[in-house]
Motif scaffolding. Sequence first.
Motif, mmCIF file in Angstrom:
data_model
loop_
_atom_site.group_PDB
_atom_site.id
_atom_site.type_symbol
_atom_site.label_atom_id
_atom_site.label_comp_id
_atom_site.label_asym_id
_atom_site.label_seq_id
_atom_site.Cartn_x
_atom_site.Cartn_y
_atom_site.Cartn_z
ATOM 1 N N PRO A 41 -6.294 -66.049 -87.622
ATOM 2 C CA PRO A 41 -4.866 -65.875 -87.920
ATOM 3 C C PRO A 41 -4.004 -67.090 -87.598
ATOM 4 O O PRO A 41 -2.844 -67.144 -88.012
ATOM 5 C CB PRO A 41 -4.475 -64.678 -87.055
ATOM 6 N N THR A 42 -4.553 -68.073 -86.877
ATOM 7 C CA THR A 42 -3.762 -69.261 -86.537
ATOM 8 C C THR A 42 -3.810 -70.321 -87.640
ATOM 9 O O THR A 42 -3.116 -71.337 -87.533
ATOM 10 C CB THR A 42 -4.263 -69.900 -85.229
ATOM 11 N N LEU A 43 -4.606 -70.108 -88.676
ATOM 12 C CA LEU A 43 -4.715 -71.098 -89.745
ATOM 13 C C LEU A 43 -3.356 -71.386 -90.365
ATOM 14 O O LEU A 43 -2.632 -70.471 -90.757
ATOM 15 C CB LEU A 43 -5.657 -70.602 -90.842
ATOM 16 N N ALA A 44 -3.018 -72.657 -90.443
ATOM 17 C CA ALA A 44 -1.781 -73.086 -91.101
ATOM 18 C C ALA A 44 -2.179 -73.888 -92.334
ATOM 19 O O ALA A 44 -2.695 -75.007 -92.219
ATOM 20 C CB ALA A 44 -0.941 -73.926 -90.159
ATOM 21 N N ILE A 45 -1.956 -73.315 -93.514
ATOM 22 C CA ILE A 45 -2.477 -73.875 -94.752
ATOM 23 C C ILE A 45 -1.339 -74.285 -95.676
ATOM 24 O O ILE A 45 -0.406 -73.510 -95.910
ATOM 25 C CB ILE A 45 -3.364 -72.841 -95.483
ATOM 26 N N VAL A 46 -1.422 -75.511 -96.200
ATOM 27 C CA VAL A 46 -0.616 -75.927 -97.340
ATOM 28 C C VAL A 46 -1.561 -75.955 -98.531
ATOM 29 O O VAL A 46 -2.569 -76.664 -98.521
ATOM 30 C CB VAL A 46 0.014 -77.313 -97.134
ATOM 31 N N LEU A 47 -1.250 -75.165 -99.542
ATOM 32 C CA LEU A 47 -2.153 -75.032 -100.680
ATOM 33 C C LEU A 47 -1.519 -75.665 -101.920
ATOM 34 O O LEU A 47 -0.362 -75.389 -102.251
ATOM 35 C CB LEU A 47 -2.458 -73.552 -100.942
ATOM 36 N N ALA A 102 1.850 -65.979 -99.941
ATOM 37 C CA ALA A 102 2.077 -67.266 -100.596
ATOM 38 C C ALA A 102 3.492 -67.349 -101.147
ATOM 39 O O ALA A 102 4.037 -66.365 -101.634
ATOM 40 C CB ALA A 102 1.071 -67.457 -101.725
ATOM 41 N N VAL A 103 4.061 -68.556 -101.065
ATOM 42 C CA VAL A 103 5.399 -68.776 -101.609
ATOM 43 C C VAL A 103 5.378 -70.068 -102.423
ATOM 44 O O VAL A 103 4.885 -71.102 -101.967
ATOM 45 C CB VAL A 103 6.472 -68.842 -100.499
ATOM 46 N N SER A 104 5.887 -70.004 -103.640
ATOM 47 C CA SER A 104 5.884 -71.149 -104.542
ATOM 48 C C SER A 104 7.025 -72.102 -104.211
ATOM 49 O O SER A 104 8.176 -71.681 -104.071
ATOM 50 C CB SER A 104 6.024 -70.673 -105.989
ATOM 51 N N LEU A 105 6.688 -73.391 -104.093
ATOM 52 C CA LEU A 105 7.696 -74.423 -103.835
ATOM 53 C C LEU A 105 7.488 -75.547 -104.851
ATOM 54 O O LEU A 105 6.572 -76.358 -104.718
ATOM 55 C CB LEU A 105 7.592 -74.941 -102.400
ATOM 56 N N GLN A 106 8.339 -75.588 -105.855
ATOM 57 C CA GLN A 106 8.198 -76.549 -106.952
ATOM 58 C C GLN A 106 8.541 -77.961 -106.484
ATOM 59 O O GLN A 106 9.685 -78.239 -106.116
ATOM 60 C CB GLN A 106 9.118 -76.146 -108.101
ATOM 61 N N PRO A 107 7.585 -78.886 -106.496
ATOM 62 C CA PRO A 107 7.848 -80.239 -105.985
ATOM 63 C C PRO A 107 8.983 -80.967 -106.700
ATOM 64 O O PRO A 107 9.816 -81.615 -106.060
ATOM 65 C CB PRO A 107 6.509 -80.955 -106.195
ATOM 66 N N TRP A 121 10.944 -86.910 -100.670
ATOM 67 C CA TRP A 121 10.601 -85.507 -100.898
ATOM 68 C C TRP A 121 11.160 -84.702 -99.744
ATOM 69 O O TRP A 121 10.835 -84.977 -98.586
ATOM 70 C CB TRP A 121 9.086 -85.346 -101.012
ATOM 71 N N GLU A 122 12.005 -83.767 -100.046
ATOM 72 C CA GLU A 122 12.578 -82.901 -99.023
ATOM 73 C C GLU A 122 11.556 -81.820 -98.672
ATOM 74 O O GLU A 122 11.379 -80.852 -99.414
ATOM 75 C CB GLU A 122 13.877 -82.260 -99.529
ATOM 76 N N ILE A 123 10.857 -82.006 -97.544
ATOM 77 C CA ILE A 123 9.760 -81.094 -97.210
ATOM 78 C C ILE A 123 10.188 -80.025 -96.207
ATOM 79 O O ILE A 123 9.343 -79.267 -95.717
ATOM 80 C CB ILE A 123 8.528 -81.869 -96.704
ATOM 81 N N GLY A 124 11.496 -79.936 -95.929
ATOM 82 C CA GLY A 124 11.987 -78.918 -95.004
ATOM 83 C C GLY A 124 11.532 -77.509 -95.354
ATOM 84 O O GLY A 124 11.085 -76.757 -94.470
ATOM 85 N N PRO A 125 11.621 -77.100 -96.641
ATOM 86 C CA PRO A 125 11.171 -75.747 -96.992
ATOM 87 C C PRO A 125 9.688 -75.504 -96.720
ATOM 88 O O PRO A 125 9.290 -74.386 -96.386
ATOM 89 C CB PRO A 125 11.479 -75.660 -98.488
ATOM 90 N N ILE A 126 8.860 -76.543 -96.864
ATOM 91 C CA ILE A 126 7.437 -76.380 -96.568
ATOM 92 C C ILE A 126 7.245 -76.113 -95.082
ATOM 93 O O ILE A 126 6.505 -75.193 -94.675
ATOM 94 C CB ILE A 126 6.641 -77.622 -97.010
ATOM 95 N N SER A 127 7.912 -76.899 -94.246
ATOM 96 C CA SER A 127 7.822 -76.690 -92.798
ATOM 97 C C SER A 127 8.345 -75.313 -92.409
ATOM 98 O O SER A 127 7.757 -74.616 -91.559
ATOM 99 C CB SER A 127 8.614 -77.781 -92.064
ATOM 100 N N GLN A 131 6.311 -72.289 -90.478
ATOM 101 C CA GLN A 131 6.804 -71.701 -89.228
ATOM 102 C C GLN A 131 6.836 -70.180 -89.306
ATOM 103 O O GLN A 131 6.714 -69.486 -88.290
ATOM 104 C CB GLN A 131 8.199 -72.237 -88.917
ATOM 105 N N ARG A 132 6.967 -69.656 -90.518
ATOM 106 C CA ARG A 132 7.047 -68.209 -90.717
ATOM 107 C C ARG A 132 5.705 -67.610 -91.117
ATOM 108 O O ARG A 132 5.640 -66.476 -91.578
ATOM 109 C CB ARG A 132 8.116 -67.906 -91.779
ATOM 110 N N ARG A 133 4.615 -68.368 -90.938
ATOM 111 C CA ARG A 133 3.265 -67.907 -91.228
ATOM 112 C C ARG A 133 3.050 -67.633 -92.717
ATOM 113 O O ARG A 133 2.192 -66.841 -93.104
ATOM 114 C CB ARG A 133 2.919 -66.652 -90.410
ATOM 115 N N LEU A 134 3.863 -68.270 -93.549
ATOM 116 C CA LEU A 134 3.660 -68.193 -94.987
ATOM 117 C C LEU A 134 2.734 -69.322 -95.434
ATOM 118 O O LEU A 134 2.505 -70.288 -94.700
ATOM 119 C CB LEU A 134 4.997 -68.297 -95.721
ATOM 120 N N VAL A 135 2.230 -69.210 -96.643
ATOM 121 C CA VAL A 135 1.393 -70.271 -97.222
ATOM 122 C C VAL A 135 2.170 -70.910 -98.370
ATOM 123 O O VAL A 135 2.288 -70.323 -99.454
ATOM 124 C CB VAL A 135 0.053 -69.714 -97.732
#
Length: 268
Positions: A41-47, A102-107, A121-127, A131-135
């Motif tokens: 459950p600790t896996l932090a994934i950017v897909l 999963a949450v879509s973030l259009q680059p 690239w504004e990567i704030g939304p990815i971070s 932080q909220r355990r989303l992918v």
Amino acid sequence: MYTFVKFGGSVITDKTDRESADLAVIEALAGAVAAARAADPTLAIVLGHGSGSFGHHYAARYGIHLGTPIDADHTGFALTAAAALRLNRIVVDALLTAGVPAVSLQPSASLSSAHGQITHWEIGPISAALQRRLVPVIHGDVAFDTVQGTAIISTEALLRFLALHSPLRPRRIILVGEAAVYTADPHRDPTAQPIPLIDRTNIAQVLHGAGASRAADVTGGMRSKLELMWQLVETLPDLEVRLIGPDPSLLTAALLGQPLTNGTLIKQ
């Protein structure tokens, strides 16, 4: 510790057939991500995922990767962006169905480039998603380019930017595509052999033998991908990059950091 994953466009779509998603593969890979998250459950994934037969078709047809003057017709840019988003929706929906938040973030909504290279690239939304355990799910995309007008930014380029220009330093990058890097194109040469390890002793030889994609690919094919990943490995000494085929059990094992007997490992 962050793990970056890319689903290759060549495995989640049929790149020779326009906008043809391989739903069975996408769903299987989504299940593999869910299994890994359940085990750890600790896996932090950017897909991330490629655009395959969705975005690449329009990008190649309209030459988006070559640039488009500001005062020219940008219909091709819009069509390419829309196609990439259609595939992204399929991937994200499969992840959600498998139980992955999963949450879509259009680059392209938050990045700019120059000469085809990301400059901001504004990567704030990815971070915030992590932080909220989303992918967060990103994808190869179009970009407004300050020099050439338009550009295509590959998924590998996005992951490279995150690794080098954000706090999201990955320990592991997993590229799901070909089963391994081979000594020759295995689709054309039956004597081609998998290369289990790429390091500083053989990287020059591997790059020399690496070819381009067999279908429409405006991001440069295998050689370009290997060059980007090797640059990362040289810069981040603790980083390991794994190239594996679309076998769900391999993906789950790779996400959990387990030893693999298949695929290619890139490290210093």
